[in-house]
Write a protein that holds these residues in place. Sequence first.
Motif, PDB file in Angstrom:
ATOM      1  N   CYS A 187       0.842  -1.195   0.000  1.00 36.58           N
ATOM      2  CA  CYS A 187       0.000   0.000   0.000  1.00 36.58           C
ATOM      3  C   CYS A 187       0.880   1.249   0.000  1.00 36.58           C
ATOM      4  O   CYS A 187       1.926   1.295   0.670  1.00 36.58           O
ATOM      5  CB  CYS A 187      -0.893  -0.012   1.234  1.00 36.58           C
ATOM      6  N   ILE A 188       0.462   2.255  -0.738  1.00 34.46           N
ATOM      7  CA  ILE A 188       1.184   3.528  -0.762  1.00 34.46           C
ATOM      8  C   ILE A 188       0.242   4.649  -0.344  1.00 34.46           C
ATOM      9  O   ILE A 188      -0.839   4.814  -0.914  1.00 34.46           O
ATOM     10  CB  ILE A 188       1.766   3.818  -2.157  1.00 34.46           C
ATOM     11  N   CYS A 272     -13.090  -2.568   1.148  1.00 36.70           N
ATOM     12  CA  CYS A 272     -14.050  -2.902   2.210  1.00 36.70           C
ATOM     13  C   CYS A 272     -14.454  -4.366   2.160  1.00 36.70           C
ATOM     14  O   CYS A 272     -14.559  -5.030   3.194  1.00 36.70           O
ATOM     15  CB  CYS A 272     -15.280  -2.007   2.089  1.00 36.70           C
ATOM     16  N   GLN A 273     -14.692  -4.880   0.953  1.00 36.10           N
ATOM     17  CA  GLN A 273     -15.039  -6.294   0.833  1.00 36.10           C
ATOM     18  C   GLN A 273     -13.884  -7.171   1.303  1.00 36.10           C
ATOM     19  O   GLN A 273     -14.090  -8.220   1.925  1.00 36.10           O
ATOM     20  CB  GLN A 273     -15.403  -6.636  -0.616  1.00 36.10           C
ATOM     21  N   THR A 274     -12.651  -6.738   1.028  1.00 30.77           N
ATOM     22  CA  THR A 274     -11.470  -7.488   1.471  1.00 30.77           C
ATOM     23  C   THR A 274     -11.380  -7.507   2.994  1.00 30.77           C
ATOM     24  O   THR A 274     -11.035  -8.526   3.594  1.00 30.77           O
ATOM     25  CB  THR A 274     -10.196  -6.868   0.869  1.00 30.77           C
ATOM     26  N   GLU A 287      -7.280  -2.602   8.965  1.00 33.79           N
ATOM     27  CA  GLU A 287      -7.866  -1.308   8.636  1.00 33.79           C
ATOM     28  C   GLU A 287      -7.956  -1.193   7.112  1.00 33.79           C
ATOM     29  O   GLU A 287      -7.359  -2.003   6.386  1.00 33.79           O
ATOM     30  CB  GLU A 287      -7.008  -0.186   9.214  1.00 33.79           C
ATOM     31  N   PRO A 288      -8.681  -0.204   6.591  1.00 30.20           N
ATOM     32  CA  PRO A 288      -8.817  -0.095   5.132  1.00 30.20           C
ATOM     33  C   PRO A 288      -7.493  -0.058   4.383  1.00 30.20           C
ATOM     34  O   PRO A 288      -7.328  -0.756   3.372  1.00 30.20           O
ATOM     35  CB  PRO A 288      -9.606   1.205   4.965  1.00 30.20           C
ATOM     36  N   ALA A 289      -6.513   0.725   4.863  1.00 24.34           N
ATOM     37  CA  ALA A 289      -5.216   0.780   4.172  1.00 24.34           C
ATOM     38  C   ALA A 289      -4.505  -0.569   4.234  1.00 24.34           C
ATOM     39  O   ALA A 289      -3.779  -0.944   3.306  1.00 24.34           O
ATOM     40  CB  ALA A 289      -4.336   1.870   4.787  1.00 24.34           C
ATOM     41  N   GLY A 290      -4.726  -1.309   5.309  1.00 24.49           N
ATOM     42  CA  GLY A 290      -4.081  -2.608   5.459  1.00 24.49           C
ATOM     43  C   GLY A 290      -4.613  -3.652   4.514  1.00 24.49           C
ATOM     44  O   GLY A 290      -3.968  -4.676   4.272  1.00 24.49           O
ATOM     45  N   ALA A 291      -5.807  -3.402   3.943  1.00 21.31           N
ATOM     46  CA  ALA A 291      -6.420  -4.368   3.039  1.00 21.31           C
ATOM     47  C   ALA A 291      -6.044  -4.143   1.581  1.00 21.31           C
ATOM     48  O   ALA A 291      -6.286  -5.011   0.737  1.00 21.31           O
ATOM     49  CB  ALA A 291      -7.945  -4.307   3.180  1.00 21.31           C
ATOM     50  N   LEU A 292      -5.467  -2.990   1.254  1.00 22.26           N
ATOM     51  CA  LEU A 292      -5.255  -2.628  -0.146  1.00 22.26           C
ATOM     52  C   LEU A 292      -4.364  -3.605  -0.900  1.00 22.26           C
ATOM     53  O   LEU A 292      -4.622  -3.934  -2.061  1.00 22.26           O
ATOM     54  CB  LEU A 292      -4.658  -1.220  -0.239  1.00 22.26           C
ATOM     55  N   SER A 293      -3.290  -4.065  -0.272  1.00 20.55           N
ATOM     56  CA  SER A 293      -2.351  -4.941  -0.983  1.00 20.55           C
ATOM     57  C   SER A 293      -3.022  -6.254  -1.387  1.00 20.55           C
ATOM     58  O   SER A 293      -2.748  -6.790  -2.470  1.00 20.55           O
ATOM     59  CB  SER A 293      -1.118  -5.221  -0.113  1.00 20.55           C
ATOM     60  N   ILE A 313       0.478  -6.454   5.026  1.00 18.19           N
ATOM     61  CA  ILE A 313      -0.667  -5.941   5.790  1.00 18.19           C
ATOM     62  C   ILE A 313      -0.114  -4.881   6.728  1.00 18.19           C
ATOM     63  O   ILE A 313       0.511  -5.188   7.736  1.00 18.19           O
ATOM     64  CB  ILE A 313      -1.375  -7.055   6.576  1.00 18.19           C
ATOM     65  N   GLY A 314      -0.355  -3.623   6.371  1.00 19.32           N
ATOM     66  CA  GLY A 314       0.331  -2.522   7.048  1.00 19.32           C
ATOM     67  C   GLY A 314      -0.176  -2.189   8.423  1.00 19.32           C
ATOM     68  O   GLY A 314       0.580  -1.682   9.252  1.00 19.32           O
ATOM     69  N   GLY A 315      -1.462  -2.445   8.700  1.00 16.77           N
ATOM     70  CA  GLY A 315      -1.975  -2.064  10.005  1.00 16.77           C
ATOM     71  C   GLY A 315      -3.360  -2.619  10.281  1.00 16.77           C
ATOM     72  O   GLY A 315      -4.086  -3.030   9.377  1.00 16.77           O
TER      73      GLY A 315
END
Length: 421
Positions: A187-188, A272-274, A287-293, A313-315
Amino acid sequence: MRGTKPAYFPELDDVIEAAQVISEISDVTPLTESIRLSKQFNCEVRLKREDLQRVRSYKIRGAFNKISSLTEEERAKGVICASAGNHAQGVAFACFHLKIKGTIYMPSVTPKQKVEQTKLFGGEWVEIVLEGDTFDDASQAASAFGAKTGSIFVHPFDDPKIIEGQATVGLELISQSKTPIDYLFVCIGGGGLASGLISVFSQLSPNTKIIGVEPKGAPSMKTSIDAGKVVALDHIDKFIDGAAVKKVGSLTYDICNYYLDNMITVDEGKACQTILDLYNRDAIVVEPAGALSIAALDDYKEEIAGKNVVCIIGGSNNDITRTAEIKERALLYGKLKHYFIIRFPQRPGALKEFVVDILGPTDDITHFEYSKKSSRENAPAVVGIELKNPEDLKPLIERMKSNNFYGEYINDKPDLFEYLV
């Protein structure tokens, strides 16, 4: 590779030194196989669990490395930072551990859970100031405070010591992986973690393809790379608060622009689905940012087949009060939640007719707002309907129209949607 080779690039010795500095407070987080994702994408998918850090994100690495590097004179002045949450917690923890006064600016919309965790980690050593609607608003206020007081600004991403601290995630990955990593998804937001990973992998695993992932509503790095220069976005969707920045750093842009293999965006609803899938099927809270990857894997399904893949998974600093909105966004993205303006005839039995004759057997009303207007033949209602399958939408609309209930479909009218729903 694109553009000009960056003037600043972390040396491996500096990253190794950072790893030694943070070893007293940072956990070596596990690299775990995801059986579900591996089967789904026909490859080996492993998750680097930075959500299991003691502050529940990787941000503690860079924050502690930066603050530890300050001189005694600088420490006496205290530190300041701006953050949507995770960097704030890392700075707070470092201030408490190193006994340094800190002032932390956070956007006023920061989830309550992140504010409370920051207070917990910092204790009496930090003061929290809620300022503005975005990270950039808070950052401007923090910079002004620093100029006035002389406090040292601890940037969340655009600082060599921060980047070198985040790069220690890469060192751990190299040592933990028994086989070469073919694809690394990260995630960036501002680009600190991605820049750090690039510095390690370009030297120790140059064949690994690193894919940067941003929220669709805040594509600051992708926009900048496409433009060939750092671009400040006028407006962003703040929902994925851990990655919603209007402007990336100059240091991080130079590194990502030159070295990243690709930069993609993911719809907030997909993230969100992730989140829901990870919680319901894997018992992992992100958290949402943690799901992006992980949410990005669908875009690379063909390329990663048979490969060794790692997702960061960043956070996991998610506020449970956001669950309803997360589910709502996931349903909207999956085309399972639809909002209409329905024109109800003002006669007895109209609502019963709508429920019995218009709704399908598995359709469910989840939102209903209606006020009777005695002077009109028809009165509008805002109705939200959840479907079992996306294919049920077309016949539903046809039944509404044939029975004179249809008013407007408002999912694709963003101004009206936000006003009414």
